[in-house]
Enzyme design. Sequence first.
Site, short mmCIF file in Angstrom:
data_model
loop_
_atom_site.label_atom_id
_atom_site.label_comp_id
_atom_site.label_asym_id
_atom_site.label_seq_id
_atom_site.Cartn_x
_atom_site.Cartn_y
_atom_site.Cartn_z
N HIS C 130 0.86 -1.18 0.00
CA HIS C 130 0.00 0.00 0.00
C HIS C 130 0.90 1.24 0.00
O HIS C 130 2.00 1.20 0.53
CB HIS C 130 -0.84 -0.06 1.28
N ASP C 207 3.07 -4.40 8.13
CA ASP C 207 1.91 -3.53 7.94
C ASP C 207 0.68 -4.42 8.11
O ASP C 207 0.30 -5.15 7.21
CB ASP C 207 1.97 -2.91 6.54
N GLN C 210 -4.49 -4.82 7.14
CA GLN C 210 -5.46 -5.79 6.65
C GLN C 210 -5.31 -7.14 7.34
O GLN C 210 -5.98 -8.11 6.95
CB GLN C 210 -5.33 -5.98 5.12
N LYS C 233 -10.19 -0.08 10.34
CA LYS C 233 -10.34 -1.29 9.51
C LYS C 233 -10.77 -2.47 10.39
O LYS C 233 -11.07 -3.54 9.87
CB LYS C 233 -9.01 -1.65 8.84
N CYS C 371 -4.84 2.63 -3.54
CA CYS C 371 -3.58 3.09 -2.95
C CYS C 371 -2.48 2.05 -3.10
O CYS C 371 -1.65 1.86 -2.18
CB CYS C 371 -3.75 3.45 -1.47
C1 PLP Z 1 -2.37 -2.75 3.64
C2 PLP Z 1 -2.63 -1.35 4.12
N1 PLP Z 1 -1.63 -0.64 4.64
C3 PLP Z 1 -1.81 0.61 5.11
C4 PLP Z 1 -3.03 1.21 5.03
C5 PLP Z 1 -3.16 2.61 5.55
O1 PLP Z 1 -4.02 2.65 6.64
P1 PLP Z 1 -4.58 4.04 7.17
O2 PLP Z 1 -5.13 4.75 5.97
O3 PLP Z 1 -5.63 3.66 8.13
O4 PLP Z 1 -3.44 4.77 7.79
C6 PLP Z 1 -4.11 0.51 4.48
C7 PLP Z 1 -5.46 1.10 4.34
O5 PLP Z 1 -5.72 2.13 3.75
C8 PLP Z 1 -3.91 -0.79 4.01
O6 PLP Z 1 -4.90 -1.49 3.48
#
Ligand code: PLP
Lengths: 158, 158, 413, 413
Positions: C130, C207, C210, C233, C371
């Site tokens: 991401h 990370d 998910q 999430k 993203c």
């Molecule tokens: C795999 C992953 N990493 C990072 C993020 C970033 O999370 P956040 O936008 O809640 O900071 C997301 C979701 O947008 C994600 O799906």
Amino acid sequence: MNMVLENDELQDLYRELILDHARKPRNFRRLDDATHTAEGINPLCGDKLRLYLLIDANDTVVDAGFEGSGCAISMASASLLTETVTNISVADAEACFNTVTQRLTLGSSGDQAPHKIDLSKLRALDGVRQYPSRVKCATLAWHALHAAINSQSTATTE
Amino acid sequence: MNMVLENDELQDLYRELILDHARKPRNFRRLDDATHTAEGINPLCGDKLRLYLLIDANDTVVDAGFEGSGCAISMASASLLTETVTNISVADAEACFNTVTQRLTLGSSGDQAPHKIDLSKLRALDGVRQYPSRVKCATLAWHALHAAINSQSTATTE
Amino acid sequence: MNQPQPTLVADIAACRNDFPALNQDVNGHSLVYLDSAASAQQPLAVIEAVARYQNDDHANVHRGVHTLSHRATELYEGARDKLRKFVNAASRAEIVLTSGTTESINLVAQSYCRPTLRSGDQILITWLEHHSNIVPWQLVCEQTGAELIVAPINDRGEIELDELYALMTGPVKLLSLSHVSNALGTVNPLREIIDRAKKAGITVLIDGAQGVPHMTVDVQALDCDFYAFSGHKMFGPTGTGVLWGREALLEEMPPYKGGGDMILEVSFDNTVFNDLPYKFEAGTPNISGTIGLGAAVDYLQSVGMDNISEHEKALHEYLVDKLAGVNGIRLIGTARNQASVQSFMLNDIHPHDLGTIVDHQGIAIRTGHHCAMPVMQRFGLSGTARASLGLYNNTDDVDRLILALEKARQIFA
Amino acid sequence: MNQPQPTLVADIAACRNDFPALNQDVNGHSLVYLDSAASAQQPLAVIEAVARYQNDDHANVHRGVHTLSHRATELYEGARDKLRKFVNAASRAEIVLTSGTTESINLVAQSYCRPTLRSGDQILITWLEHHSNIVPWQLVCEQTGAELIVAPINDRGEIELDELYALMTGPVKLLSLSHVSNALGTVNPLREIIDRAKKAGITVLIDGAQGVPHMTVDVQALDCDFYAFSGHKMFGPTGTGVLWGREALLEEMPPYKGGGDMILEVSFDNTVFNDLPYKFEAGTPNISGTIGLGAAVDYLQSVGMDNISEHEKALHEYLVDKLAGVNGIRLIGTARNQASVQSFMLNDIHPHDLGTIVDHQGIAIRTGHHCAMPVMQRFGLSGTARASLGLYNNTDDVDRLILALEKARQIFA
Ligand SMILES: Cc1ncc(COP(=O)(O)O)c(C=O)c1O
Ligand SMILES: Cc1ncc(COP(=O)(O)O)c(C=O)c1O
């Protein structure tokens, strides 16, 4: 104590013994010949105190003193501490630390301290249990004791 | 268009003219002799297109083309744009930009464009107003037009 | 439907009723929410925990002796304790509360990497990541002269492990890797990868944005060094998140931001930072959100993470089967171990158009690059349509999606 | 009471009923909340706006074409528009949404100062500042070799303007100054100070955490360069805040964090950042909190900032009068221009003990260093007791405090 306290709990916290030790803390002095010392910091209020111990070759605390500023509870607790730990062994002092902190935080009966040591005065601190945000004030000096014995330089109560 | 669309709004968005321009975009080519060019980026979906204009000494747009990828709405809009602005003055092209973007975003009648220019085909985009999240798709190429005319390199629709 | 219904975990069917947002009509159809990977809906228990806190208990935390301040602090720190248990951290000092995964990762980039990375050092990521697990590393590489290197993925959307391991032999200081890909649903084989990284002396950040919503996470069993995740999430409020880090590493790191609460003592000569985790929590935190997140942990644990995994697995299989029956569907992301996140294309219909058409029928799917532009580039696409399934989805939701896709196919026929 | 009641703004009395938290008993007494400078209570309108959003409209913002995502985006961006009008920013591009004042200030320290400061440069602050307006500068000075210099305050708690102006003649790159001191209530003469700073070519950041709750703020009229504030001090949710910055400055600054939403395009070769304000908003933002903050702006505007200022001024005068009647009271902070924040000492009673005793009577005051240790050092104290008045307080609250202080005085007699 003044009679305006219609309220038992508050009276229980600010007992005459506490107010007396807070007004006239015992052993409120720097020990120039201290062998062990540690600072206690309460990040909540920024209060700090420094505890000094003189421990002899037989692992006996032969003198204890403290400096610093704080609320009535922390000053009284430090003052009572210095009285309690003078002339007992380091191991017994550590046992007192365990007893007092457990009694104040967990409300446990705290039978870890050897019976020979009189902790009855310290019961004056028990009122603090009703004020969870103030427990840290009461335990601050004791954490500093624990830190000093274990050669750490600082103890915080967070 | 297929008859499965029992629903007017959706039918209004994906009119036959839109689908036709989306399937077979007009002037979908790079202009090697372009005098003005700008990129349009829709950060929502990452779609990008590049608009090319050939503007002559009389400030007339003599040729327009585009490249890129995007949804049916943005492709059709870009395709219609190139047809609209070819052979009109730069000032008129800018007036078209104002008319189209205002009509799509504010729903205003948009009488800024000179009457001599036929914007009737562009009415096919009006259905997008019911889909606020898609308005940016419809205006993307127009923002690129505005940017190209004003010598900016990129336009985004956020 | 002539397929047999999958065996879904029985009790989970009732969970749907816990989520007020799911009980509404959108565009004249009852809502089918298939966008939980972007952000999950909240159970009433979370919404109410936040409102109750605001109605009864709000005050600033850590700094007051008065009753409300004490109550707020207990609730806020109580949420930290719940989170500690939720990921099985060794101590509460290791649970740094942040505003989300993105901030958690930036914290590591700026506090762990920036002070120590040198030109010649490498940070290793994968093509699956991401943007939040790419851009922070690009920034810190630019700041330090370190190099960002990227392990490829195969056509199923799985990391090419051989190539990943080959890259580990270089001067790699940190591996940062998703637990589960948000674009493709790939569940990475963390235990094996972390094992290899540890052997190569590489620090590992996972990370977990998910990961936590779908499966039990045990940071000690994983043996990684950092694990980052977001509240929104996992059915909690936005603006909340966690960085779990090994105490020994966190201990060495300088603070990320300066401000109230992260200090023991401030003077113009000498400022003393607070203990963990407070050293990393400058300023008034998101108190209400974090309390809501604590309630989300309670909710997830009451349903049971294993039940959730099982339910989602069955439902994902059902979805894949059904999609296979739609003419012109191409699945993007077909990893052998996949969470309930499924990207796809339908003929040459742009995902955006698909999104609008199914939304018109009350169905919320995500469309675009998610993203994760490099993943899109890898598959030669500008975006996909993505249906992501949460504990509250059921086979009716999938059936409704399939019908809507058929309609889209016909419009663009 | 033989003093006449002050003339408070009539309608404001009714506002108290808008705040559910105020309608409760604490320790057997009806709550008197005098800690709004630490964090304000929320009106029902805010609590409900957040709950309504969660019940009906939640989805991730900016990235989806489906209806909920669109609704969430409209609500979230609508809050930004409200905030823009609230502080009269020239454009919405200048309203960067953050997690609070602390983050806003750190953003400027790291993105504006860190890349440009050199050894020899100076950052100028004052002795009045909150830790959040001290420590970020200490950190960036350590990172860059720049020097932090500090203008003194007088015994009333006012900045010594002559000395401040003298310090401006040095190689000062940035002046960072509070609008209102949280410890002493001092309202700084911003127009004059900013004028002098501008003439000296110094960029000015105003820490407005305690400004926005009490008075109309117009960033264009102030003519500062950055203005930072927090949602939770202006009756909005925790975890929200704003950095207003001049577009031209924000434009030049590199991003603060990397992640989703702050980019236009990501590839491993070339990442293009998004336009303002999004360049500074990485990751999923605090959507629900920001929507709540928008509702707080609506609420404040419906009451009227001028009415609030007037009410608080009258009530503060009443408080000061009443405190003067208590034997052994010493006011800390007696600036000629003071907001409704009042620190004091009572004999030699430690503020902590005072806090506990009045809390026991249902009264919430703050005690301690108020995250402003240098102010405490300046007055030779480790802490003070502080009563801060909000729009919902009234003379009864003050009277209750006075009675409680009398009791404390007697206990420690
Ligand atoms: C795999 C992953 N990493 C990072 C993020 C970033 O999370 P956040 O936008 O809640 O900071 C997301 C979701 O947008 C994600 O799906
Ligand atoms: C003057 C001042 N500046 C900065 C802050 C920091 O605000 P926050 O904790 O909301 O980030 C506060 C409040 O704590 C404050 O009163």
